[in-house]
Scaffold this motif. Structure first.
Motif, mmCIF file in Angstrom:
data_model
loop_
_atom_site.group_PDB
_atom_site.id
_atom_site.type_symbol
_atom_site.label_atom_id
_atom_site.label_comp_id
_atom_site.label_asym_id
_atom_site.label_seq_id
_atom_site.Cartn_x
_atom_site.Cartn_y
_atom_site.Cartn_z
ATOM 1 N N GLN A 144 0.812 -1.205 0.000
ATOM 2 C CA GLN A 144 0.000 0.000 0.000
ATOM 3 C C GLN A 144 0.854 1.266 0.000
ATOM 4 O OE1 GLN A 144 -3.777 -0.880 2.658
ATOM 5 N NE2 GLN A 144 -1.971 -1.851 3.550
ATOM 6 N N TRP A 145 0.390 2.279 -0.727
ATOM 7 C CA TRP A 145 1.033 3.590 -0.838
ATOM 8 C C TRP A 145 2.290 3.566 -1.716
ATOM 9 C CZ3 TRP A 145 -2.508 6.667 0.960
ATOM 10 C CH2 TRP A 145 -3.217 6.361 2.122
ATOM 11 N N ARG A 146 2.649 2.420 -2.256
ATOM 12 C CA ARG A 146 3.907 2.320 -3.009
ATOM 13 C C ARG A 146 3.676 1.944 -4.474
ATOM 14 N NH1 ARG A 146 4.480 3.518 1.683
ATOM 15 N NH2 ARG A 146 6.193 2.968 3.097
ATOM 16 N N GLY A 147 2.484 2.179 -4.981
ATOM 17 C CA GLY A 147 2.126 1.667 -6.296
ATOM 18 C C GLY A 147 3.061 2.058 -7.427
ATOM 19 N N TRP A 200 -3.330 14.955 -2.172
ATOM 20 C CA TRP A 200 -3.938 14.131 -1.127
ATOM 21 C C TRP A 200 -5.086 14.837 -0.400
ATOM 22 C CZ3 TRP A 200 -3.965 15.660 3.967
ATOM 23 C CH2 TRP A 200 -3.086 16.671 4.331
ATOM 24 N N LYS A 201 -5.060 16.157 -0.346
ATOM 25 C CA LYS A 201 -6.110 16.888 0.367
ATOM 26 C C LYS A 201 -7.468 16.743 -0.302
ATOM 27 C CE LYS A 201 -3.037 20.322 2.453
ATOM 28 N NZ LYS A 201 -2.688 21.762 2.556
ATOM 29 N N ARG A 205 -9.214 9.360 -0.009
ATOM 30 C CA ARG A 205 -8.489 8.708 1.091
ATOM 31 C C ARG A 205 -7.768 9.721 1.990
ATOM 32 N NH1 ARG A 205 -8.552 3.346 0.469
ATOM 33 N NH2 ARG A 205 -9.053 2.515 -1.599
ATOM 34 N N ARG A 206 -8.265 10.939 2.001
ATOM 35 C CA ARG A 206 -7.583 11.974 2.790
ATOM 36 C C ARG A 206 -7.374 11.549 4.246
ATOM 37 N NH1 ARG A 206 -8.502 18.510 3.187
ATOM 38 N NH2 ARG A 206 -7.341 18.806 5.120
ATOM 39 N N ALA A 207 -8.371 10.973 4.864
ATOM 40 C CA ALA A 207 -8.242 10.572 6.271
ATOM 41 C C ALA A 207 -7.146 9.534 6.443
ATOM 42 C CB ALA A 207 -9.568 10.032 6.793
ATOM 43 N N GLN A 208 -7.011 8.613 5.486
ATOM 44 C CA GLN A 208 -5.966 7.594 5.568
ATOM 45 C C GLN A 208 -4.583 8.209 5.367
ATOM 46 O OE1 GLN A 208 -8.132 5.125 2.615
ATOM 47 N NE2 GLN A 208 -7.714 3.426 4.009
ATOM 48 N N TYR A 209 -4.499 9.182 4.482
ATOM 49 C CA TYR A 209 -3.227 9.897 4.336
ATOM 50 C C TYR A 209 -2.824 10.512 5.680
ATOM 51 C CZ TYR A 209 -2.925 9.805 -0.815
ATOM 52 O OH TYR A 209 -2.785 9.424 -2.137
ATOM 53 N N GLU A 210 -3.767 11.181 6.321
ATOM 54 C CA GLU A 210 -3.461 11.856 7.579
ATOM 55 C C GLU A 210 -3.117 10.875 8.690
ATOM 56 O OE1 GLU A 210 -6.202 15.871 7.017
ATOM 57 O OE2 GLU A 210 -7.121 14.062 7.867
ATOM 58 N N LEU A 214 1.245 10.359 5.918
ATOM 59 C CA LEU A 214 1.917 11.608 6.292
ATOM 60 C C LEU A 214 2.831 11.407 7.492
ATOM 61 C CD1 LEU A 214 -0.897 14.285 5.841
ATOM 62 C CD2 LEU A 214 0.802 13.492 4.189
ATOM 63 N N ASP A 215 2.399 10.603 8.429
ATOM 64 C CA ASP A 215 3.237 10.322 9.602
ATOM 65 C C ASP A 215 4.484 9.555 9.190
ATOM 66 O OD1 ASP A 215 3.595 10.267 12.571
ATOM 67 O OD2 ASP A 215 3.532 8.109 12.192
#
Length: 278
Positions: A144-147, A200-201, A205-210, A214-215
């Motif tokens: 995930q996040w590395r597509g 991302w804003k 999936r904004r909530a998942q980014y946050e 992002l962390d």
């Protein structure tokens, strides 16, 4: 004469350690970087360094020819290390981001590989040389996040497998180096690409980014689980270069070895569960 090797992406991390480690082992190393200021720093440290930006065809041409000139027309090995990541949900990665990452992580790499093969074919009775491609655990499994990064490494693995088959009638060996988590600036270097391309804003999936990405990108401190120093990769590179019959793949770090087994034995649904919850 010392054997010669051209390495890309030597400004930090795996490439930097490999350049110093191979030089100490007696290789004549051409440690290339995208930016001249990094080359200047490496030259001050005693390395032979000059510019080679794998995203720029003119820079590839100039850098490869410089390596040949310094090696008196001979090139014993190529280590394609340069790469970057553009993190983000796959649905949020625009086509321009994919074009940019493939330019560095695959197209430029293949340009260098094809050039090296032409030179190596003229060496020895049946051609002679070794080409190492820096893949990743993410060249075997998705995450995930590395597509975008995963896509380039899957492509690299497939292309290298074909080249290895096609080079069987020559003395040129193709090898995949597959690290997992390694101490480097890789995460930090990914941030500008994320900020350039990922909106991302405005993502679903904004909530998942946050909550997640992002962390990881901006705030994670300390080593990742099972992380090894870049010197662990250098040790494997040396084995791959000097073994009479190198392996097709060298897996580095526990996660890579575990995923190598899981990819072969687990059904896709179970592997998806492991990756989603790992």
């Amino acid at each position: 004469m010392a054997k010669t090797i051209l390495i890309t992406g030597c400004s930090s991390g795996i490439g930097y350690d490999a350049a110093h480690g191979l030089k100490a082992a007696g290789w004549k190393v051409f440690a290339t970087c995208r930016r001249e200021e990094d080359c200047e720093r490496l030259r001050a440290e005693g390395l032979t360094s000059f510019q080679l930006d794998v995203a720029d065809p003119e820079s590839i041409d100039a850098g490869f020819n410089e390596a040949l000139a310094r090696g008196h027309g001979r090139l014993d090995a190529l280590y394609n290390n340069a790469a970057f990541a553009c993190p983000g949900a796959a649905e949020d990665i625009p086509p321009g981001a994919l074009r940019e990452i493939f330019e560095t992580n695959l197209f430029g790499l293949h340009d260098l590989t094809a050039r090296a093969i032409k030179v190596m074919r003229a060496q020895g009775d049946n051609g002679e040389g070794r080409i190492l491609q820096c893949s990743s655990v993410l060249g075997m499994v998705g995450y995930q996040w590395r597509g975008a990064y995963v896509a380039t490494k899957f492509a690299l693995e497939g292309l290298t497998d074909v080249l290895r088959l096609e080079m069987r009638d020559t003395g040129i060996k193709l090898v995949l180096i597959e690290p997992g988590p390694i101490t480097s600036k890789f995460r930090k270097n990914a941030i500008p690409h994320f900020e350039k391309w990922v909106d991302w804003k405005n993502s679903a999936r904004r909530a998942q980014y946050e909550e997640q990405l992002l962390d990881q990108l901006y705030h994670r401190e300390g080593p990742a689980k099972f992380e090894l120093p870049a010197s662990a990769v250098t040790q494997v590179i040396l084995r791959a270069l000097e073994a009479p019959r190198p392996k097709a793949r060298y897996m580095i770090t526990t996660p890579t070895k575990v995923m190598g087994v899981a990819r072969r034995i687990l059904p896709d649904r179970m592997l998806d569960w492991v990756l989603a919850n790992g």
